[in-house]
Scaffold this motif. Structure first.
Motif, mmCIF file in Angstrom:
data_model
loop_
_atom_site.group_PDB
_atom_site.id
_atom_site.type_symbol
_atom_site.label_atom_id
_atom_site.label_comp_id
_atom_site.label_asym_id
_atom_site.label_seq_id
_atom_site.Cartn_x
_atom_site.Cartn_y
_atom_site.Cartn_z
ATOM 1 N N THR A 175 0.741 -1.494 0.133
ATOM 2 C CA THR A 175 -0.437 0.027 -0.053
ATOM 3 C C THR A 175 0.952 1.290 -0.110
ATOM 4 O O THR A 175 2.117 0.872 0.016
ATOM 5 N N GLN B 136 -0.251 3.596 1.832
ATOM 6 C CA GLN B 136 -0.619 4.195 3.362
ATOM 7 C C GLN B 136 -0.006 3.688 4.394
ATOM 8 O O GLN B 136 1.427 2.706 4.356
ATOM 9 N N ARG C 43 -14.588 5.771 7.030
ATOM 10 C CA ARG C 43 -14.389 5.204 6.421
ATOM 11 C C ARG C 43 -13.188 5.263 5.771
ATOM 12 O O ARG C 43 -12.273 5.722 5.371
ATOM 13 N N THR D 166 -10.270 2.731 3.860
ATOM 14 C CA THR D 166 -10.044 2.612 2.035
ATOM 15 C C THR D 166 -9.607 0.569 2.317
ATOM 16 O O THR D 166 -9.299 0.221 3.695
ATOM 17 N N ASP E 150 -6.323 -0.020 1.272
ATOM 18 C CA ASP E 150 -4.896 0.722 1.883
ATOM 19 C C ASP E 150 -4.965 0.617 3.331
ATOM 20 O O ASP E 150 -3.949 -0.211 4.005
ATOM 21 N N ASP E 151 -5.724 0.896 3.938
ATOM 22 C CA ASP E 151 -5.913 1.340 5.197
ATOM 23 C C ASP E 151 -6.130 0.000 5.849
ATOM 24 O O ASP E 151 -5.418 0.021 7.157
ATOM 25 N N GLN F 196 -9.952 -6.993 -0.007
ATOM 26 C CA GLN F 196 -10.371 -6.897 -1.100
ATOM 27 C C GLN F 196 -12.292 -6.997 -0.851
ATOM 28 O O GLN F 196 -13.335 -6.712 -1.441
ATOM 29 N N ASP G 158 -13.784 -5.004 0.854
ATOM 30 C CA ASP G 158 -14.816 -4.068 0.624
ATOM 31 C C ASP G 158 -15.893 -4.550 -0.611
ATOM 32 O O ASP G 158 -16.723 -3.644 -0.772
#
Ligand code: SF4
Length: 451
Positions: free
Chosen positions: A24, A26, A40, A42, A44-45, A294, A297
């Motif tokens: 990432t 991040q 919220r 992401t 990467d977070d 992912q 997500d």
């Protein structure tokens, strides 16, 4: 076979050659700050939190504790201290399946179930009448829900209309064989759902993969399938068969199953016809942390669109006796640290799903309870019978009584609450009562499920 399978799925160094890697732009500190502030996250977070920082291959224990603490606080703010569970029965219709998922031992090649086959196949198929009897007994004992997830038996079809179309088809790629060819006729999906719908008990069944099987060979929309099932008595849909919703992982562990887009389309259709649903992740096999996030997500997007997901269930891969282990592709499942971080990051990432489940079947009692301090708030169900985990080598028993629930939850100072499948009904269970049993099911009167 082992070498062939390994070389098909792994690179020269024995590592999977994926295009999605846990890398990432991040930092762990920034991701943690966002989680602390309730922003919220992401992808990467999420990866930074799940790995406790991608800068190191090892888990940092101080960082891990920080992630767990924030997730536990978020749990308390979102759903409070109560721990829920449901009085339920697992009634799986058949173990016949020839999909060949590499993580599954809950299957017996379907050919062995044909009447012409001699010898014991070690599995089972239930007729609708047998399902009805199993469920009737459990309803009388006091269950609220019957959960049914089965192998993709080639003779199983949605209904008579579907059977006629498949019989008339000359396609050989439909995974269909007339039920008359088998030693036991499983009936149709609609007949099974109708049979299990005893006295209005909640029927939780028909995963996206089963819905795909129930429309194979037709141009029916998933909504058509779920509408017919709902009319037959289906009340909610298990979002299993999800495994990891990233196709490069699915291509390795379940190439015979539907892809991510199809899974999502099926779930969206179930929501569109008004069915509540759950969502799952099965992690700890050949995927990496990027794939896990992912997956989260995909689930969060689905929930943004539908709002129908009542709970998220992280399922730690039980590797023993699975083809992945037998072929030497995996040697173990996720570590305890990974399990705890998976629960915590699920809580933090899925800001639109209220309930995160800790599965005592997958984690065991002690670790399952620990997960209730890592972000989880639901402790699964009583499970009067549970073939799937047992056959894949799980060793944590098959039944939890209300009394055991009360004892375990009292030990960690959390109130036990019986719930309905959709979490709409909740009832605090009084551990001092002399009749500690369910009260929400159609015939439940407080008597223990098993005397
Ligand atoms: S996971 Fe389901 S579809 Fe895959 S082999 Fe096992 S029973 Fe069949």
């Amino acid at each position: 076979m082992s070498d062939a399978f390994r070389s098909a799925v792994a690179g020269p160094a024995g590592r999977m050659e994926y295009s999605h890697l846990p890398q990432t732009t991040q930092s762990f500190e920034n991701a943690l700050e966002k989680a602390r502030n309730g922003e919220r996250l992401t992808v990467d977070d999420g990866v930074e939190l799940l790995t406790t920082g991608t800068g190191s291959a090892e888990i940092d224990y101080e960082r891990k504790e920080k992630v767990l603490r924030i997730a536990d606080r978020r749990r308390a703010e979102t759903v409070g201290e109560e721990v829920t569970f449901v009085a339920n029965l697992n009634n799986n219709v058949t173990t016949a399946c020839n999909t060949g998922c590499q993580f599954c031992n809950f299957k017996n090649t379907a050919e062995k179930f044909e009447s012409t086959h001699t010898g014991d196949h070690g599995g089972f198929t239930k007729t609708p009448d047998e399902s009805r009897e199993t469920v009737r007994d459990a309803v009388e004992r006091g269950i609220y829900e019957v959960c049914s997830v089965s192998g993709l038996h080639p003779g199983l079809v949605l209904d008579d209309d579907h059977a006629e179309r498949l019989e008339a088809s000359d396609r050989s790629d439909l995974n269909y064989r007339s039920p008359a060819a088998y030693d036991v006729d499983p009936g149709t999906y609609c007949e099974q759902i109708e049979a299990m719908s005893v006295d209005g008990v909640h029927v939780h069944s028909m995963t996206p993969e089963e819905a795909y099987h129930a429309r194979r060979g037709t141009d029916w929309e998933y909504e058509t399938v779920y509408r017919r099932l709902r009319d037959a008595g289906l009340d909610s849909v298990p979002g299993t068969a999800a495994e990891i919703l990233v196709d490069e992982v699915r291509d390795v562990i379940c190439p015979g199953k539907i892809g991510t887009d199809e899974w999502v389309a099926s779930m969206e259709a179930a929501a569109n016809v008004g069915l509540p649903m759950t969502a799952t992740i099965m992690y700890g096999h050949v995927e990496n942390e990027m794939h896990r996030v992912q997956h989260l997500d995909v689930i969060r997007d689905l929930q943004d669109r539908t709002g129908n997901i009542t709970e998220f269930v992280p399922l730690s891969f039980v590797h023993e006796q699975t083809p992945l282990a037998e072929h030497g592709v995996v040697e173990s499942g996720a570590s305890t640290d990974e399990d705890e971080l998976m629960i915590a990051v699920s809580r933090l990432f899925l800001d639109n799903i209220e309930n995160i489940q800790s599965s005592w079947v997958k984690y065991g009692d002690a670790q399952g309870l620990k997960m209730l301090n890592c972000g989880a708030n639901d402790f699964m169900g009583t499970i009067l019978s549970e073939e799937i985990t047992k056959r894949a080598g799980g060793s944590y028993g098959e039944f939890r009584s209300f009394e055991e629930y009360c004892d375990m939850l009292s030990a960690i100072g959390r109130p036990p609450v019986e719930r309905s499948s959709d979490y709409e009904q909740r009832r605090r269970v009084d551990p001092e009562s002399d009749r500690i049993g369910p009260r929400l099911g159609p015939r439940a009167d407080g008597t223990p499920l098993v005397e």
